[in-house]
Design an enzyme around this catalytic site. Sequence first.
Site, PDB file in Angstrom:
ATOM      1  N   TYR A  13       7.618  -6.126  -1.776  1.00 10.06           N
ATOM      2  CA  TYR A  13       8.483  -4.928  -1.769  1.00 10.06           C
ATOM      3  C   TYR A  13       8.949  -4.607  -3.191  1.00 10.06           C
ATOM      4  O   TYR A  13       8.833  -3.473  -3.656  1.00 10.06           O
ATOM      5  CB  TYR A  13       9.685  -5.199  -0.871  1.00 10.06           C
ATOM      6  CG  TYR A  13      10.623  -4.021  -0.693  1.00 10.06           C
ATOM      7  CD1 TYR A  13      10.191  -2.839  -0.090  1.00 10.06           C
ATOM      8  CD2 TYR A  13      11.959  -4.103  -1.101  1.00 10.06           C
ATOM      9  CE1 TYR A  13      11.068  -1.775   0.093  1.00 10.06           C
ATOM     10  CE2 TYR A  13      12.833  -3.045  -0.902  1.00 10.06           C
ATOM     11  CZ  TYR A  13      12.388  -1.882  -0.311  1.00 10.06           C
ATOM     12  OH  TYR A  13      13.249  -0.832  -0.122  1.00 10.06           O
ATOM     13  N   LYS A  26       2.382  17.383  -7.263  1.00 10.57           N
ATOM     14  CA  LYS A  26       1.735  18.021  -8.424  1.00 10.57           C
ATOM     15  C   LYS A  26       0.982  19.274  -7.980  1.00 10.57           C
ATOM     16  O   LYS A  26       1.098  20.340  -8.593  1.00 10.57           O
ATOM     17  CB  LYS A  26       0.799  17.008  -9.075  1.00 10.57           C
ATOM     18  CG  LYS A  26       0.030  17.518 -10.276  1.00 10.57           C
ATOM     19  CD  LYS A  26      -0.609  16.344 -10.999  1.00 10.57           C
ATOM     20  CE  LYS A  26      -1.754  16.802 -11.872  1.00 10.57           C
ATOM     21  NZ  LYS A  26      -3.063  16.674 -11.214  1.00 10.57           N
ATOM     22  N   LYS A  79       0.827  -1.221   0.000  1.00  9.68           N
ATOM     23  CA  LYS A  79       0.000   0.000   0.000  1.00  9.68           C
ATOM     24  C   LYS A  79       0.858   1.265   0.000  1.00  9.68           C
ATOM     25  O   LYS A  79       0.546   2.230  -0.697  1.00  9.68           O
ATOM     26  CB  LYS A  79      -0.944  -0.001   1.215  1.00  9.68           C
ATOM     27  CG  LYS A  79      -2.135  -0.938   1.008  1.00  9.68           C
ATOM     28  CD  LYS A  79      -2.984  -1.075   2.249  1.00  9.68           C
ATOM     29  CE  LYS A  79      -3.867   0.134   2.469  1.00  9.68           C
ATOM     30  NZ  LYS A  79      -4.736  -0.068   3.662  1.00  9.68           N
TER      31      LYS A  79
END
Length: 315
Positions: A146, A106, A92
């Site tokens: 991972y 952004k 996550k």
Amino acid sequence: MAKVLITGGAGFIASHLCESFLGRGHEVICIDNFSTGSRKNVASFSSNPCFRFIEQDITRFIRVEGPVDFVLHFASPASPVDYLELPIPTLKVGSLGTHNALGLAKLKKATFLLASTSEVYGDPLIRPQGEEYWGNVNPIGPRGVYDEAKRFAEAITMAYHRAHGLDTRIVRIFNTYGPRMRAKDGRVVPNFITQALKGQNLTVYGKGQQTRSFQYIDDLVDGIHRLLQADYHLPVNLGNPHEMTVMDFAKKILDLTHSRSSIVFEPLPEDDPQVRQPDISKARELLGWVPQVSLDIGLTKTIQYFQGQIKGYGK
Ligand code: UDP
């Protein structure tokens, strides 16, 4: 003076980055949920007026007031033991967490830097590993949580660069060590040092013939500062090309700690990469960067740190 937001800022690597940005006179906002980070890592500079701490899980929406010039995304479990214990949070934070961190960059029109990893190369079939190599990753193995999270993180970072024109950087970090690693994070450096200092057996996995290349934290921090100044958006390896077997590394630790501990053998974890050595030609040409700290000097400082962490050591 820039405003720098660092996710995972209470972790080993990112706490050194926080400290180094503060030392250069910048403002630092550190976000961490203490999943694997620690308050202790930021204690020495937490009263600096240029430092702000936000306790938050970055897989949830990140709201930050005011301007931000740089977003450095370091949040993630990073030791094999941690990400095997936290498989879903690892996926996550690499996916949702990276998306949130990119969205924030952004919004703020900030430069974004992703902390990626040599694990994107998986169990590599070539050595040294250059950035052009696509890797050899088992997506469904235990380390896949991972490796694939970081590969996704690289993909979405490049997508934000291409689709939104975001100013991005990707650093592929090879094995890094130094003060503030957790004694019990399960990685080879803290394991061997604490075992040697406590007079316990050093646990070499497999036959110890797998290789790693160890870089001292200060070299990595210097490379990251240089990368932020460069106008370059593809991944850059940062690591020390000095490669050695895990067995030789165990002997080096016994030597530097003057320990009389023995070496014992334990099973090799599944999908443990057999070789790992960075090709750093790109960092050398682009950033004028080469590691400066020798293994003996870096390990001596790290051993001193762990001596201080072990209760009653030397008394
Ligand atoms: N390793 C070992 N003994 C330990 C811990 C790790 O022999 O107590 C080995 C591990 O199998 C791997 C290497 O040391 O080959 C480096 O492991 P680490 O967990 O530090 O990170 P990795 O480089 O695999 O991500």
